[in-house]
Design a protein around this motif. Structure first.
Motif, short mmCIF file in Angstrom:
data_model
loop_
_atom_site.label_atom_id
_atom_site.label_comp_id
_atom_site.label_asym_id
_atom_site.label_seq_id
_atom_site.Cartn_x
_atom_site.Cartn_y
_atom_site.Cartn_z
N ASN A 208 0.88 -1.53 -0.25
CA ASN A 208 -0.01 -0.03 -0.15
C ASN A 208 1.01 1.23 0.03
O ASN A 208 1.98 1.41 1.01
CB ASN A 208 -0.85 -0.19 1.03
CG ASN A 208 -2.03 0.73 1.23
OD1 ASN A 208 -1.68 1.79 0.02
ND2 ASN A 208 -2.81 1.19 2.28
N SER A 210 0.02 4.31 0.09
CA SER A 210 -0.05 5.55 0.37
C SER A 210 0.35 5.93 1.78
O SER A 210 0.19 6.61 2.55
CB SER A 210 -1.82 5.11 0.64
OG SER A 210 -2.27 4.06 1.28
N ASN A 211 0.99 4.43 2.10
CA ASN A 211 1.43 4.49 3.47
C ASN A 211 3.10 5.27 3.34
O ASN A 211 3.79 4.71 4.84
CB ASN A 211 1.95 3.69 4.53
CG ASN A 211 0.16 2.85 4.74
OD1 ASN A 211 -0.51 4.18 5.72
ND2 ASN A 211 -0.19 2.46 5.00
N PHE A 214 6.07 6.82 6.26
CA PHE A 214 5.50 6.29 7.57
C PHE A 214 6.46 5.12 7.69
O PHE A 214 6.95 4.18 8.00
CB PHE A 214 4.25 5.51 7.66
CG PHE A 214 3.20 6.75 7.78
CD1 PHE A 214 3.70 8.41 8.74
CD2 PHE A 214 1.89 6.73 7.59
CE1 PHE A 214 2.52 9.45 8.66
CE2 PHE A 214 0.96 7.65 7.43
CZ PHE A 214 1.32 8.90 8.26
N TRP A 215 7.52 3.95 6.15
CA TRP A 215 7.46 3.16 6.17
C TRP A 215 9.82 3.54 6.63
O TRP A 215 9.62 4.70 6.75
CB TRP A 215 7.88 2.60 4.60
CG TRP A 215 6.89 2.55 4.38
CD1 TRP A 215 5.62 2.01 4.01
CD2 TRP A 215 6.92 2.28 2.23
NE1 TRP A 215 4.81 1.90 3.74
CE2 TRP A 215 5.44 1.77 2.30
CE3 TRP A 215 7.68 2.72 1.41
CZ2 TRP A 215 4.50 1.71 0.68
CZ3 TRP A 215 6.95 2.21 -0.11
CH2 TRP A 215 5.94 2.29 -0.22
N TYR A 262 3.63 -6.17 4.19
CA TYR A 262 2.47 -5.06 5.06
C TYR A 262 3.52 -4.41 6.27
O TYR A 262 3.37 -5.41 7.46
CB TYR A 262 0.72 -5.55 5.54
CG TYR A 262 -0.29 -4.52 5.96
CD1 TYR A 262 -0.21 -3.03 6.11
CD2 TYR A 262 -1.24 -4.80 5.62
CE1 TYR A 262 -1.22 -2.40 6.34
CE2 TYR A 262 -2.62 -4.21 5.26
CZ TYR A 262 -2.06 -3.01 5.71
OH TYR A 262 -2.85 -2.29 6.38
N ASP A 265 5.06 0.42 10.83
CA ASP A 265 5.62 2.04 9.73
C ASP A 265 5.36 2.91 11.14
O ASP A 265 5.23 2.47 12.64
CB ASP A 265 4.99 2.13 8.53
CG ASP A 265 3.30 1.67 9.13
OD1 ASP A 265 2.50 2.90 10.56
OD2 ASP A 265 2.25 1.42 8.37
N LYS A 267 2.92 5.46 11.22
CA LYS A 267 1.76 5.79 11.45
C LYS A 267 1.02 5.66 12.92
O LYS A 267 0.48 6.63 13.82
CB LYS A 267 0.84 4.59 10.54
CG LYS A 267 0.08 5.71 9.86
CD LYS A 267 -1.05 4.86 8.76
CE LYS A 267 -2.65 5.59 8.74
NZ LYS A 267 -3.37 5.12 7.82
N ARG A 274 0.20 -5.04 11.33
CA ARG A 274 -1.18 -4.31 10.83
C ARG A 274 -2.06 -6.00 11.20
O ARG A 274 -3.08 -5.63 11.69
CB ARG A 274 -1.37 -3.80 9.46
CG ARG A 274 -0.73 -2.35 9.53
CD ARG A 274 -1.02 -1.42 10.50
NE ARG A 274 -0.49 -0.17 10.51
CZ ARG A 274 -1.12 1.22 10.37
NH1 ARG A 274 -2.44 1.33 11.19
NH2 ARG A 274 -0.61 2.26 10.89
#
Length: 357
Positions: A208, A210-211, A214-215, A262, A265, A267, A274
């Motif tokens: 994803n 969009s994250n 935050f990686w 996944y 991160d 976030k 997650r």
């Protein structure tokens, strides 16, 4: 095995004939398959069955529950609690372990499950799935939470169902990974893919993006290299895939290779990942390893990671073995400082890196 002719029941009898448990594991997996058929029927009806939409409730994860989340959870409990094979269950949708009612015989196995993975996709008709894991409970006393907190290496069976154009059930009992397709006309799961193997190399990755902000640096490094394609250090083009349903993404990888990420991160710094360890990462990790792939949390194998709670989360990186090992190496280099500074992956000059990529 005869593809297209071997039923799930016959397959389990042959795979588990040496297991001294009076057929309990085979019986439990048949019960899970019965629940999968019920869930498949509900998902196939879609809006016509009145199953779409959310309910005014959240689960233990703080996620808004869909109607099918609850109905799928009930289907698994109803199919499995009475058969005499289970000592207890853990579900994503329930905060505490599920005890076997006193009127039913208690067996020697524990069942962990995510009744409907990817349920946010239900209302848009994207493939969703069910994930499950089986552990042994050899104590006389009813299981406590601690009894479920076993390392993934101790799983005796795991699987997932995917509800797509066809309903498929993918299972391992530690003897390879095998896929069955539901023949709706006769109501049986039929072996259609024996000994699935994930290619060690791939040119597909799923994440994803969009994250991205935050990686951790190792993930950013890997994805930037893939995006650079032929102009970068990898010297070949990659394709990105992301369905936002773990089962669907993993199923594609089992069928043709790839890597699914996944990752951890920043976030939400309180969460080390997650996906849930017991009923998502462990069973999928077992399936992937049995198919010749690798499953990591970036700094070690998922199946070796100890659990400290029933709903513990973990980072997940799995799929084609050589790519997973590369990402693990990037984490190790980052943790040791060996990757800083490293050049932009847009440059192909490997000498700009402190370590060989």
């Amino acid at each position: 095995m005869y593809l297209g002719r071997t039923t799930l029941s016959k397959f389990l009898i042959e795979q588990l004939h040496e297991l001294d448990d009076n057929g309990q594991l085979a019986g439990l997996l048949v019960d899970v398959a019965a629940a999968v058929k019920s869930i498949a029927a509900m998902t196939a009806k879609g809006a016509l069955g009145g199953f779409h939409g959310a309910i005014d409730n959240t689960n233990v994860q703080g996620e808004i529950q869909k109607k099918l989340d609850v109905l799928s959870n009930d289907a698994l409990i109803d199919a499995c609690e009475w058969g005499g094979m289970l000592a207890g269950m853990v579900s994503e949708e329930m905060e505490e372990p599920i005890q076997i009612p006193a009127e039913f015989k208690r067996g020697r196995y524990l069942l962990n499950f995510d009744p409907l993975d990817g349920s946010s996709n239900i209302d848009v008709n994207v493939s969703v799935g069910t994930i499950f894991s089986v552990l042994v409970h050899d104590k006389d006393a009813p299981p406590t939470v601690e009894d479920f907190l076993q390392e993934g290496r101790r799983q005796v069976a795991a699987g997932y169902a995917i509800y797509g154009p066809a309903t498929m059930l993918v299972i391992t009992v530690g003897k390879g990974t095998h896929a069955f397709t539901l023949d709706r006309e006769i109501g049986n799961f039929i072996l259609t893919h024996e000994n699935l193997r994930i290619p060690p190399d791939t040119s597909e990755f799923a994440i994803n993006t969009s994250n991205e902000r935050f990686w951790e640096p190792p993930i950013s490094r890997y994805v930037e290299e893939c995006k650079a394609g032929k102009t970068g250090v990898r010297g070949r083009d990659f394709n990105m895939r992301w369905i936002a349903s773990m089962v669907a993404d993993v199923h594609r990888i089992l069928m043709r290779g790839g890597v699914f990420m996944y990752p951890r991160d920043t976030k939400d710094p309180a969460k080390v990942g997650r996906l849930r360890l017991l009923y998502e990462a462990n069973p999928i990790g077992f399936i992937v390893e049995q198919a010749g792939g690798a499953a990591s949390y970036g700094r070690g194998a998922i199946l070796d990671h100890a659990a400290d709670s029933a709903h513990q989360r973990i980072a997940v990186i799995l799929g084609s073995k050589n790519e997973v090992e590369r990402i693990e190496r990037y984490h190790a280099e980052h943790d040791s400082g060996a990757d800083r500074p490293y050049a932009s992956p847009l440059f192909k000059d490997r000498s700009l890196y402190r370590s060989e990529v």
